[in-house]
Write a protein that holds these residues in place. Structure first.
Motif, PDB file in Angstrom:
ATOM      1  N   THR A  11       0.802  -1.183  -0.155  1.00 28.59           N
ATOM      2  CA  THR A  11      -0.156  -0.135   0.067  1.00 28.59           C
ATOM      3  C   THR A  11       0.693   1.278   0.062  1.00 28.59           C
ATOM      4  OG1 THR A  11      -0.201   0.018   2.432  1.00 28.59           O
ATOM      5  CG2 THR A  11      -1.868  -1.245   1.097  1.00 28.59           C
ATOM      6  N   LYS A  12       2.140   0.992   0.125  1.00 28.86           N
ATOM      7  CA  LYS A  12       3.135   2.343   0.091  1.00 28.86           C
ATOM      8  C   LYS A  12       4.263   2.008  -0.961  1.00 28.86           C
ATOM      9  CE  LYS A  12       2.579   3.903   4.792  1.00 28.86           C
ATOM     10  NZ  LYS A  12       3.389   4.322   5.745  1.00 28.86           N
ATOM     11  N   THR A  13       4.652   2.981  -1.343  1.00 28.80           N
ATOM     12  CA  THR A  13       5.738   2.870  -2.254  1.00 28.80           C
ATOM     13  C   THR A  13       6.953   2.643  -1.522  1.00 28.80           C
ATOM     14  OG1 THR A  13       6.421   5.132  -2.317  1.00 28.80           O
ATOM     15  CG2 THR A  13       4.718   4.561  -3.790  1.00 28.80           C
ATOM     16  N   ALA A  14       7.954   2.218  -2.194  1.00 34.11           N
ATOM     17  CA  ALA A  14       9.431   1.839  -1.495  1.00 34.11           C
ATOM     18  C   ALA A  14       9.906   3.088  -1.023  1.00 34.11           C
ATOM     19  CB  ALA A  14      10.223   1.360  -2.644  1.00 34.11           C
ATOM     20  N   ASP A  15       9.884   4.516  -1.684  1.00 31.29           N
ATOM     21  CA  ASP A  15      10.463   5.512  -1.078  1.00 31.29           C
ATOM     22  C   ASP A  15       9.735   5.998   0.100  1.00 31.29           C
ATOM     23  OD1 ASP A  15      11.985   6.182  -3.041  1.00 31.29           O
ATOM     24  OD2 ASP A  15      10.691   7.345  -4.189  1.00 31.29           O
ATOM     25  N   GLU A  16       8.285   5.614   0.169  1.00 31.58           N
ATOM     26  CA  GLU A  16       7.572   5.999   1.514  1.00 31.58           C
ATOM     27  C   GLU A  16       8.003   5.276   2.687  1.00 31.58           C
ATOM     28  OE1 GLU A  16       3.205   7.511  -0.029  1.00 31.58           O
ATOM     29  OE2 GLU A  16       3.438   5.301  -0.022  1.00 31.58           O
ATOM     30  N   ILE A  17       8.259   3.869   2.299  1.00 26.91           N
ATOM     31  CA  ILE A  17       8.915   2.738   3.406  1.00 26.91           C
ATOM     32  C   ILE A  17      10.064   3.305   3.796  1.00 26.91           C
ATOM     33  CG2 ILE A  17       9.374   0.467   3.684  1.00 26.91           C
ATOM     34  CD1 ILE A  17       7.182  -0.500   1.608  1.00 26.91           C
ATOM     35  N   LEU A  18      10.938   3.611   2.895  1.00 32.18           N
ATOM     36  CA  LEU A  18      12.537   3.920   3.217  1.00 32.18           C
ATOM     37  C   LEU A  18      12.157   5.380   3.937  1.00 32.18           C
ATOM     38  CD1 LEU A  18      14.314   3.178   0.064  1.00 32.18           C
ATOM     39  CD2 LEU A  18      14.374   1.830   2.229  1.00 32.18           C
ATOM     40  N   GLU A  19      11.459   6.113   3.634  1.00 35.77           N
ATOM     41  CA  GLU A  19      11.445   7.382   4.588  1.00 35.77           C
ATOM     42  C   GLU A  19      10.904   7.116   5.916  1.00 35.77           C
ATOM     43  OE1 GLU A  19       8.698  10.071   2.467  1.00 35.77           O
ATOM     44  OE2 GLU A  19      10.178  10.529   0.859  1.00 35.77           O
ATOM     45  N   THR A  20       9.881   6.205   6.009  1.00 39.74           N
ATOM     46  CA  THR A  20       9.323   6.026   7.332  1.00 39.74           C
ATOM     47  C   THR A  20      10.560   5.282   8.259  1.00 39.74           C
ATOM     48  OG1 THR A  20       7.212   5.641   6.514  1.00 39.74           O
ATOM     49  CG2 THR A  20       7.684   4.383   8.696  1.00 39.74           C
ATOM     50  N   LEU A  21      11.473   4.292   7.657  1.00 37.28           N
ATOM     51  CA  LEU A  21      12.520   3.661   8.004  1.00 37.28           C
ATOM     52  C   LEU A  21      13.575   4.629   8.565  1.00 37.28           C
ATOM     53  CD1 LEU A  21      13.758   1.007   9.111  1.00 37.28           C
ATOM     54  CD2 LEU A  21      14.402   0.888   6.535  1.00 37.28           C
ATOM     55  N   ALA A  22      13.959   5.397   7.733  1.00 37.42           N
ATOM     56  CA  ALA A  22      15.075   6.712   7.981  1.00 37.42           C
ATOM     57  C   ALA A  22      14.475   7.502   9.185  1.00 37.42           C
ATOM     58  CB  ALA A  22      15.275   7.564   6.572  1.00 37.42           C
ATOM     59  N   ALA A  23      13.365   7.923   9.269  1.00 34.70           N
ATOM     60  CA  ALA A  23      12.767   8.537  10.556  1.00 34.70           C
ATOM     61  C   ALA A  23      12.745   7.682  11.793  1.00 34.70           C
ATOM     62  CB  ALA A  23      11.406   9.074  10.208  1.00 34.70           C
ATOM     63  N   TYR A  24      12.613   6.366  11.546  1.00 35.32           N
ATOM     64  CA  TYR A  24      12.484   5.641  12.651  1.00 35.32           C
ATOM     65  C   TYR A  24      13.947   5.642  13.530  1.00 35.32           C
ATOM     66  CZ  TYR A  24      12.456   1.243  15.554  1.00 35.32           C
ATOM     67  OH  TYR A  24      12.834   0.579  16.667  1.00 35.32           O
ATOM     68  N   CYS A  25      14.784   5.270  12.386  1.00 35.94           N
ATOM     69  CA  CYS A  25      16.412   5.121  12.704  1.00 35.94           C
ATOM     70  C   CYS A  25      16.629   6.341  13.324  1.00 35.94           C
ATOM     71  CB  CYS A  25      17.233   4.626  11.303  1.00 35.94           C
ATOM     72  SG  CYS A  25      16.977   3.122  10.893  1.00 35.94           S
ATOM     73  N   GLN A  26      16.582   7.607  12.861  1.00 36.03           N
ATOM     74  CA  GLN A  26      16.838   8.808  13.505  1.00 36.03           C
ATOM     75  C   GLN A  26      16.373   8.909  14.853  1.00 36.03           C
ATOM     76  OE1 GLN A  26      18.917  11.194  11.788  1.00 36.03           O
ATOM     77  NE2 GLN A  26      19.169  12.000  13.749  1.00 36.03           N
ATOM     78  N   ARG A  27      15.019   8.728  15.171  1.00 36.64           N
ATOM     79  CA  ARG A  27      14.572   8.587  16.399  1.00 36.64           C
ATOM     80  C   ARG A  27      15.252   7.723  17.555  1.00 36.64           C
ATOM     81  NH1 ARG A  27       9.669   7.784  14.060  1.00 36.64           N
ATOM     82  NH2 ARG A  27       9.342   5.881  15.189  1.00 36.64           N
ATOM     83  N   ILE A  28      15.642   6.454  16.905  1.00 35.04           N
ATOM     84  CA  ILE A  28      16.537   5.622  17.936  1.00 35.04           C
ATOM     85  C   ILE A  28      17.874   5.915  18.140  1.00 35.04           C
ATOM     86  CG2 ILE A  28      14.736   3.627  17.514  1.00 35.04           C
ATOM     87  CD1 ILE A  28      16.727   2.465  15.910  1.00 35.04           C
ATOM     88  N   ASN A  29      18.217   6.679  17.082  1.00 36.38           N
ATOM     89  CA  ASN A  29      19.824   7.196  17.330  1.00 36.38           C
ATOM     90  C   ASN A  29      19.977   8.241  18.180  1.00 36.38           C
ATOM     91  OD1 ASN A  29      21.023   4.961  15.701  1.00 36.38           O
ATOM     92  ND2 ASN A  29      20.950   6.364  13.781  1.00 36.38           N
ATOM     93  N   ASP A  30      18.823   9.132  18.318  1.00 33.60           N
ATOM     94  CA  ASP A  30      18.682  10.440  19.059  1.00 33.60           C
ATOM     95  C   ASP A  30      18.272   9.939  20.398  1.00 33.60           C
ATOM     96  OD1 ASP A  30      19.523  11.785  17.056  1.00 33.60           O
ATOM     97  OD2 ASP A  30      17.770  12.679  16.420  1.00 33.60           O
ATOM     98  N   SER A  31      17.906   8.704  20.861  1.00 34.81           N
ATOM     99  CA  SER A  31      17.073   8.404  21.992  1.00 34.81           C
ATOM    100  C   SER A  31      18.182   8.278  23.223  1.00 34.81           C
ATOM    101  CB  SER A  31      16.501   6.977  22.048  1.00 34.81           C
ATOM    102  OG  SER A  31      17.698   5.804  21.794  1.00 34.81           O
ATOM    103  N   GLY A  32      19.274   8.381  23.371  1.00 31.10           N
ATOM    104  CA  GLY A  32      20.458   8.512  24.060  1.00 31.10           C
ATOM    105  C   GLY A  32      20.744   7.213  24.684  1.00 31.10           C
ATOM    106  N   HIS A  33      20.245   5.958  24.070  1.00 28.32           N
ATOM    107  CA  HIS A  33      20.682   4.945  24.761  1.00 28.32           C
ATOM    108  C   HIS A  33      21.835   4.159  23.964  1.00 28.32           C
ATOM    109  CE1 HIS A  33      16.559   5.459  26.552  1.00 28.32           C
ATOM    110  NE2 HIS A  33      16.594   4.170  26.513  1.00 28.32           N
TER     111      HIS A  33
END
Length: 58
Positions: free
Chosen positions: A36-58
Motif C-alpha cells: 500500500t506504500k511505495t518503496a520511497d515511502e517505506i524508506l522515509e518511514t524507516l529513516a525517520a525511525y532510525c533517526q529517532r532511535i539514534n537520538d534516544s540516548g541509549h
C-alpha cells in the motif's frame, strides 16, 4: 491473527501452537500481499525511525 498478538498467550508453548496453526492456515489458503506504500515511502518511514532511535540516548 488475533491469537498471536502480544499478551494473548500465557506460555511459549501456547504461542508456538498458535503460530504453527496460523502458518498452516496461511499455507492452506494463501492470499496475495498488496503493498500500500511505495518503496520511497517505506524508506522515509524507516529513516525517520532510525533517526529517532539514534537520538534516544541509549
Amino acid at each position: 491473527m488475533k491469537l498471536i498478538r502480544r499478551g494473548v498467550n500465557r506460555s511459549v508453548k501456547d504461542l508456538q501452537r498458535d503460530v504453527t496453526a496460523w502458518a498452516e492456515e496461511w499455507n492452506a489458503n494463501p492470499r496475495l500481499y498488496v503493498w500500500t506504500k511505495t518503496a520511497d515511502e517505506i524508506l522515509e518511514t524507516l529513516a525517520a525511525y532510525c533517526q529517532r532511535i539514534n537520538d534516544s540516548g541509549h
